[in-house]
Design a protein around this motif. Structure first.
Motif, PDB file in Angstrom:
ATOM      1  N   ALA A  20       7.319 -30.917 -15.221  1.00  0.00           N
ATOM      2  CA  ALA A  20       8.225 -30.420 -16.256  1.00  0.00           C
ATOM      3  C   ALA A  20       8.939 -29.144 -15.801  1.00  0.00           C
ATOM      4  N   ARG A  24       7.425 -22.896 -17.714  1.00  0.00           N
ATOM      5  CA  ARG A  24       6.643 -22.719 -18.944  1.00  0.00           C
ATOM      6  C   ARG A  24       6.388 -24.045 -19.654  1.00  0.00           C
ATOM      7  N   ARG A  25       7.254 -25.044 -19.421  1.00  0.00           N
ATOM      8  CA  ARG A  25       7.056 -26.355 -20.052  1.00  0.00           C
ATOM      9  C   ARG A  25       5.822 -27.064 -19.488  1.00  0.00           C
ATOM     10  N   GLU A  28       3.041 -25.482 -21.561  1.00  0.00           N
ATOM     11  CA  GLU A  28       3.178 -25.931 -22.949  1.00  0.00           C
ATOM     12  C   GLU A  28       2.877 -27.422 -23.079  1.00  0.00           C
ATOM     13  N   GLY A  29       3.328 -28.209 -22.109  1.00  0.00           N
ATOM     14  CA  GLY A  29       3.070 -29.647 -22.144  1.00  0.00           C
ATOM     15  C   GLY A  29       1.585 -29.959 -22.077  1.00  0.00           C
ATOM     16  N   PRO A  79       8.367 -32.718 -23.013  1.00  0.00           N
ATOM     17  CA  PRO A  79       8.625 -31.320 -22.650  1.00  0.00           C
ATOM     18  C   PRO A  79       9.980 -31.173 -21.973  1.00  0.00           C
ATOM     19  N   ARG A  80      11.025 -31.233 -22.756  1.00  0.00           N
ATOM     20  CA  ARG A  80      12.386 -31.167 -22.209  1.00  0.00           C
ATOM     21  C   ARG A  80      12.753 -29.727 -21.852  1.00  0.00           C
ATOM     22  N   LYS A  81      13.752 -29.593 -21.017  1.00  0.00           N
ATOM     23  CA  LYS A  81      14.169 -28.276 -20.515  1.00  0.00           C
ATOM     24  C   LYS A  81      14.504 -27.310 -21.654  1.00  0.00           C
ATOM     25  N   LEU A  84      10.731 -28.442 -26.641  1.00  0.00           N
ATOM     26  CA  LEU A  84       9.743 -29.513 -26.764  1.00  0.00           C
ATOM     27  C   LEU A  84      10.243 -30.430 -27.872  1.00  0.00           C
ATOM     28  N   ARG A 116       9.684 -22.820 -28.231  1.00  0.00           N
ATOM     29  CA  ARG A 116       8.486 -22.231 -27.621  1.00  0.00           C
ATOM     30  C   ARG A 116       7.296 -22.576 -28.518  1.00  0.00           C
TER      31      ARG A 116
END
Length: 143
Positions: A20, A24-25, A28-29, A79-81, A84, A116
């Motif tokens: 991802a 940070r994704r 987060e993912g 988890p897109r750029k 989310l 976020r």
């Protein structure tokens, strides 16, 4: 009847999350994956090239002119750029009613966008996931 384009795959969810962007994704993912596993008790499946889904239900579209049906994840995320994308959280009336308590989000036609993960209330998110998980197959009459 046409087959839906988004189908479950055998691709690695772990590899997908590890790739991802931005960085940070990835974190987060994986965090969202842990939360969804805890709340659903299900193992994730990669649906199409970019959606991590948990469980599934059989749907029948409400359109009287172009009936479609198929399988779709009960709850899912990508988890897109830019954000989310969370799927299934607002599909049931109970989830739609609870959604305003989530925190910072925007809505699309079938999903909720979170820029976020730290900006949402994790307790509310967990409740929304449990509500989405309770979804049953659509039971509309044929015809």
């Amino acid at each position: 009847m046409a087959e839906p384009k988004t189908q479950p795959t055998d691709a690695s969810v772990e590899a997908f999350l590890d790739a991802a962007q931005p960085a940070r994704r990835v974190e987060e993912g994986h965090r969202l994956d842990r939360i969804m596993r805890e709340e659903t008790g299900a193992e994730p499946v990669l649906w199409g090239p970019s959606m991590v889904g948990y469980g599934s239900y059989r749907y029948v579209s409400p359109s009287p002119t172009s009936r479609t049906e198929g399988e779709w994840p009960k709850v899912a995320f990508s988890p897109r750029k830019g954000a989310l994308s969370l799927y299934g959280l607002k599909d049931l009336p109970e989830g739609a009613a609870l959604l305003p308590e989530l925190g910072a989000y925007t809505e699309g036609a079938g999903c909720v966008y979170v820029k976020r993960l730290e900006l949402v209330d994790e307790g509310v998110l967990r409740r929304l996931i449990r509500i989405a998980w309770s979804r049953e197959d659509d039971r509309r009459a044929d015809g």
